[in-house]
Design an enzyme around this catalytic site. Structure first.
Site, PDB file in Angstrom:
ATOM      1  N   GLY A 142       0.239   1.409   4.768  1.00 53.46           N
ATOM      2  CA  GLY A 142      -0.015  -0.142   5.143  1.00 53.46           C
ATOM      3  C   GLY A 142       0.897  -0.920   4.448  1.00 53.46           C
ATOM      4  O   GLY A 142       1.528  -1.871   5.214  1.00 53.46           O
ATOM      5  N   HIS A 143       1.205  -0.905   3.347  1.00 50.68           N
ATOM      6  CA  HIS A 143       2.287  -1.820   2.395  1.00 50.68           C
ATOM      7  C   HIS A 143       3.525  -1.426   3.360  1.00 50.68           C
ATOM      8  O   HIS A 143       4.233  -2.507   3.332  1.00 50.68           O
ATOM      9  CB  HIS A 143       2.162  -1.287   1.118  1.00 50.68           C
ATOM     10  CG  HIS A 143       1.114  -1.440   0.427  1.00 50.68           C
ATOM     11  ND1 HIS A 143       0.322  -0.334  -0.131  1.00 50.68           N
ATOM     12  CD2 HIS A 143       0.192  -2.439  -0.279  1.00 50.68           C
ATOM     13  CE1 HIS A 143      -0.847  -0.760  -0.834  1.00 50.68           C
ATOM     14  NE2 HIS A 143      -0.860  -2.035  -0.922  1.00 50.68           N
ATOM     15  N   ARG A 193      -7.854   2.013  -2.466  1.00 48.24           N
ATOM     16  CA  ARG A 193      -9.130   2.283  -3.143  1.00 48.24           C
ATOM     17  C   ARG A 193      -9.917   3.571  -2.182  1.00 48.24           C
ATOM     18  O   ARG A 193     -10.776   3.996  -2.560  1.00 48.24           O
ATOM     19  CB  ARG A 193     -10.104   1.109  -2.894  1.00 48.24           C
ATOM     20  CG  ARG A 193      -9.719   0.031  -4.193  1.00 48.24           C
ATOM     21  CD  ARG A 193     -10.561  -0.994  -4.207  1.00 48.24           C
ATOM     22  NE  ARG A 193     -10.469  -1.849  -5.302  1.00 48.24           N
ATOM     23  CZ  ARG A 193      -9.658  -3.211  -5.389  1.00 48.24           C
ATOM     24  NH1 ARG A 193      -9.263  -3.596  -4.173  1.00 48.24           N
ATOM     25  NH2 ARG A 193      -9.450  -3.751  -6.442  1.00 48.24           N
ATOM     26  N   GLN A 223      -7.796 -13.384   2.687  1.00 51.95           N
ATOM     27  CA  GLN A 223      -6.622 -13.753   1.737  1.00 51.95           C
ATOM     28  C   GLN A 223      -5.493 -14.306   2.450  1.00 51.95           C
ATOM     29  O   GLN A 223      -4.811 -15.176   2.084  1.00 51.95           O
ATOM     30  CB  GLN A 223      -6.443 -12.304   1.140  1.00 51.95           C
ATOM     31  CG  GLN A 223      -4.916 -12.471   0.248  1.00 51.95           C
ATOM     32  CD  GLN A 223      -4.687 -11.024  -0.367  1.00 51.95           C
ATOM     33  OE1 GLN A 223      -5.261 -10.848  -1.533  1.00 51.95           O
ATOM     34  NE2 GLN A 223      -3.850 -10.455   0.029  1.00 51.95           N
ATOM     35  N   GLN A 276      -7.142 -11.282 -10.843  1.00 58.82           N
ATOM     36  CA  GLN A 276      -8.096 -11.063  -9.675  1.00 58.82           C
ATOM     37  C   GLN A 276      -9.229 -10.066  -9.577  1.00 58.82           C
ATOM     38  O   GLN A 276      -9.888  -9.839  -8.579  1.00 58.82           O
ATOM     39  CB  GLN A 276      -7.266 -10.919  -8.490  1.00 58.82           C
ATOM     40  CG  GLN A 276      -6.805  -9.811  -8.398  1.00 58.82           C
ATOM     41  CD  GLN A 276      -5.497  -9.762  -7.371  1.00 58.82           C
ATOM     42  OE1 GLN A 276      -4.414 -10.412  -7.377  1.00 58.82           O
ATOM     43  NE2 GLN A 276      -5.829  -9.189  -6.153  1.00 58.82           N
ATOM     44  N   ASP A 317      -6.433  -7.811   4.949  1.00 53.22           N
ATOM     45  CA  ASP A 317      -6.926  -8.786   3.768  1.00 53.22           C
ATOM     46  C   ASP A 317      -6.960 -10.048   4.526  1.00 53.22           C
ATOM     47  O   ASP A 317      -6.271 -11.088   4.192  1.00 53.22           O
ATOM     48  CB  ASP A 317      -6.538  -8.912   2.419  1.00 53.22           C
ATOM     49  CG  ASP A 317      -6.395  -7.327   1.919  1.00 53.22           C
ATOM     50  OD1 ASP A 317      -7.316  -7.288   1.056  1.00 53.22           O
ATOM     51  OD2 ASP A 317      -5.650  -6.593   2.168  1.00 53.22           O
ATOM     52  N   GLY A 356      -0.922  -8.461   4.678  1.00 51.61           N
ATOM     53  CA  GLY A 356      -1.394  -7.841   5.672  1.00 51.61           C
ATOM     54  C   GLY A 356      -2.811  -8.445   6.352  1.00 51.61           C
ATOM     55  O   GLY A 356      -3.671  -9.186   5.508  1.00 51.61           O
ATOM     56  N   MET A 415       0.039  -4.664  -5.076  1.00 50.51           N
ATOM     57  CA  MET A 415      -0.449  -4.157  -6.568  1.00 50.51           C
ATOM     58  C   MET A 415       0.002  -2.752  -6.832  1.00 50.51           C
ATOM     59  O   MET A 415      -0.609  -1.958  -7.484  1.00 50.51           O
ATOM     60  CB  MET A 415      -2.027  -4.306  -6.378  1.00 50.51           C
ATOM     61  CG  MET A 415      -2.478  -5.848  -6.443  1.00 50.51           C
ATOM     62  SD  MET A 415      -3.979  -5.959  -7.327  1.00 50.51           S
ATOM     63  CE  MET A 415      -5.213  -5.068  -6.178  1.00 50.51           C
ATOM     64  N   MET A 467      -6.242   1.788   5.882  1.00 46.89           N
ATOM     65  CA  MET A 467      -5.562   2.391   4.721  1.00 46.89           C
ATOM     66  C   MET A 467      -5.771   1.500   3.614  1.00 46.89           C
ATOM     67  O   MET A 467      -5.854   0.137   3.789  1.00 46.89           O
ATOM     68  CB  MET A 467      -4.040   2.647   4.865  1.00 46.89           C
ATOM     69  CG  MET A 467      -3.907   3.784   5.708  1.00 46.89           C
ATOM     70  SD  MET A 467      -2.239   4.304   5.718  1.00 46.89           S
ATOM     71  CE  MET A 467      -2.039   5.489   6.791  1.00 46.89           C
TER      72      MET A 467
HETATM   73  P1  AMP Z   1      -2.755  -4.696  -2.259  1.00 46.27           P
HETATM   74  O1  AMP Z   1      -1.955  -3.891  -2.806  1.00 46.27           O
HETATM   75  O2  AMP Z   1      -4.079  -3.934  -2.035  1.00 46.27           O
HETATM   76  O3  AMP Z   1      -2.912  -6.004  -2.918  1.00 46.27           O
HETATM   77  O4  AMP Z   1      -2.295  -5.143  -0.782  1.00 46.27           O
HETATM   78  C1  AMP Z   1      -0.673  -5.564  -0.730  1.00 46.27           C
HETATM   79  C2  AMP Z   1      -0.434  -6.104   0.832  1.00 46.27           C
HETATM   80  O5  AMP Z   1      -0.863  -5.101   1.558  1.00 46.27           O
HETATM   81  C3  AMP Z   1      -1.902  -7.178   0.943  1.00 46.27           C
HETATM   82  O6  AMP Z   1      -1.001  -8.259   1.991  1.00 46.27           O
HETATM   83  C4  AMP Z   1      -2.379  -6.460   1.901  1.00 46.27           C
HETATM   84  O7  AMP Z   1      -3.145  -6.928   2.959  1.00 46.27           O
HETATM   85  C5  AMP Z   1      -1.492  -5.404   2.363  1.00 46.27           C
HETATM   86  N1  AMP Z   1      -2.284  -4.189   3.081  1.00 46.27           N
HETATM   87  C6  AMP Z   1      -3.048  -3.321   2.304  1.00 46.27           C
HETATM   88  N2  AMP Z   1      -3.642  -2.354   3.044  1.00 46.27           N
HETATM   89  C7  AMP Z   1      -3.095  -2.508   4.186  1.00 46.27           C
HETATM   90  C8  AMP Z   1      -3.141  -1.969   5.546  1.00 46.27           C
HETATM   91  N3  AMP Z   1      -4.098  -0.634   5.636  1.00 46.27           N
HETATM   92  N4  AMP Z   1      -2.620  -2.458   6.706  1.00 46.27           N
HETATM   93  C9  AMP Z   1      -1.845  -3.346   6.454  1.00 46.27           C
HETATM   94  N5  AMP Z   1      -1.513  -3.994   5.460  1.00 46.27           N
HETATM   95  C10 AMP Z   1      -2.212  -3.741   4.281  1.00 46.27           C
END
Ligand code: AMP
Length: 295
Positions: A36-37, A187, A153, A61, A150, A147, A30, A184
């Site tokens: 992390g991403h 939010r 998910q 979502q 989640d 990741g 997103m 990380m």
């Molecule tokens: P989001 O942008 O929050 O929807 O996350 C996009 C992807 O990044 C999802 O697959 C998350 O699980 C992953 N993700 C978010 N935070 C982390 C993190 N700290 N470490 C690893 N993957 C992450």
């Protein structure tokens, strides 16, 4: 790096890649990309010839009282970071491109989405699976990286991909943490300084459980009770759930073993945070922690 805004253009590009024999990886996000991403993008680049990062703040979502409007957005910076981490394409469609007038289809994984986050965020996972199914159809990747952060998910997407014969290999990347242990998350920026301190109890609770498991404790309820007590000691933290489940099936367990995931959701102040740890390590190795030296 090419930023693609339309479904048609993304389709054309991915068809060209497939014709050229390239293995294509997709990393759905997103945006508001953090380390992390980016670790997922790097992992994707190791697994594929071409990496597509999707950046889409998916309205379906988010619940009505959630943070869709104020979710951080900075596409140019995201594209720069994604390119640096090894992505060739950023797919960033508008909401009207993903959900044009007349749209009415929902992809719903039934059982796995009832518990944990699904119990507190009605409709959330249907939004996730529907948009991920669409992204898979547009990009048609060989592999998609999600990741472990989640954890539910990832389990839901794995189920969907298998059930609907999508032919996409789902890979889980390990959770990346701040130097003090907080997972990380985009939010985390919402937290006040006091809440940021309190948020450390999430990771502390998971570490406590993992430590006792390593010392030989196998009673899941004993450890989830201990985790609750620890989290409740933080003034601004309110628990939604603390569970010990099988990391794939999400079935609750009473006895601990490798492959069990301790997972929790805690509202700190007004910010909902989730985290988890899989006993015996995640599928692709141990969690990584940012060292202070890396900034
Ligand atoms: P989001 O942008 O929050 O929807 O996350 C996009 C992807 O990044 C999802 O697959 C998350 O699980 C992953 N993700 C978010 N935070 C982390 C993190 N700290 N470490 C690893 N993957 C992450």
């Amino acid at each position: 790096m090419e930023i693609i805004r339309s479904v048609d253009q993304m389709r054309r590009r991915s068809a060209e890649l497939r014709e050229a024999g390239s293995v294509v990886a997709l990393v759905p996000t997103m945006g508001a990309l953090h380390e992390g991403h980016l670790s997922l993008v790097r992992l994707a680049a190791e697994l594929a010839d071409a990496v597509v990062v999707s950046v889409f703040v998916n309205p379906t979502q988010f619940g009505p009282s959630e943070d869709f409007e104020r979710y951080p957005r900075d596409l140019d910076e995201d594209a720069r970071l994604a390119a640096e981490a090894g992505a060739e394409f950023v797919f960033a469609p508008d909401v009207s491109e993903v959900y044009p007038a007349g749209f009415e289809t929902v992809v719903h994984v039934q059982k796995l989405t009832r518990k944990m986050c699904g119990a507190f965020r009605p409709g959330h996972f249907a939004g996730v699976t529907t948009v991920v199914a669409k992204l898979f159809n547009v990009v048609r990747p060989n592999v998609a990286v999600f990741g472990q952060k989640d954890g539910q998910q990832s389990a839901v997407i794995e189920r969907m991909s298998a059930d609907l014969d999508m032919g996409v290999e789902i890979v889980r990347g390990p959770t990346v943490r701040e130097p003090d242990g907080l997972a990380m998350s985009s939010r985390n920026a919402y937290l006040s300084p006091e809440e940021r301190m309190d948020a450390l109890v999430l990771h502390e609770a998971l570490e406590y459980a993992e430590r006792l498991y390593r010392c030989g404790e196998t009673d899941a309820a004993l450890l989830t009770d201990g985790m609750r007590t620890l989290i409740e000691s933080a003034k601004t933290a309110n628990i939604q759930y603390v569970v010990a489940v099988d990391a794939k099936t999400l079935e609750e367990v009473t006895e601990l073993r490798a492959g069990v995931m301790f997972a929790l959701a805690v509202v700190v102040g007004k910010t909902r945070l989730i985290d988890n740890v899989v006993l015996g390590g995640t599928e692709r190795g141990r969690e990584t922690r940012e060292s202070r030296d890396d900034g």
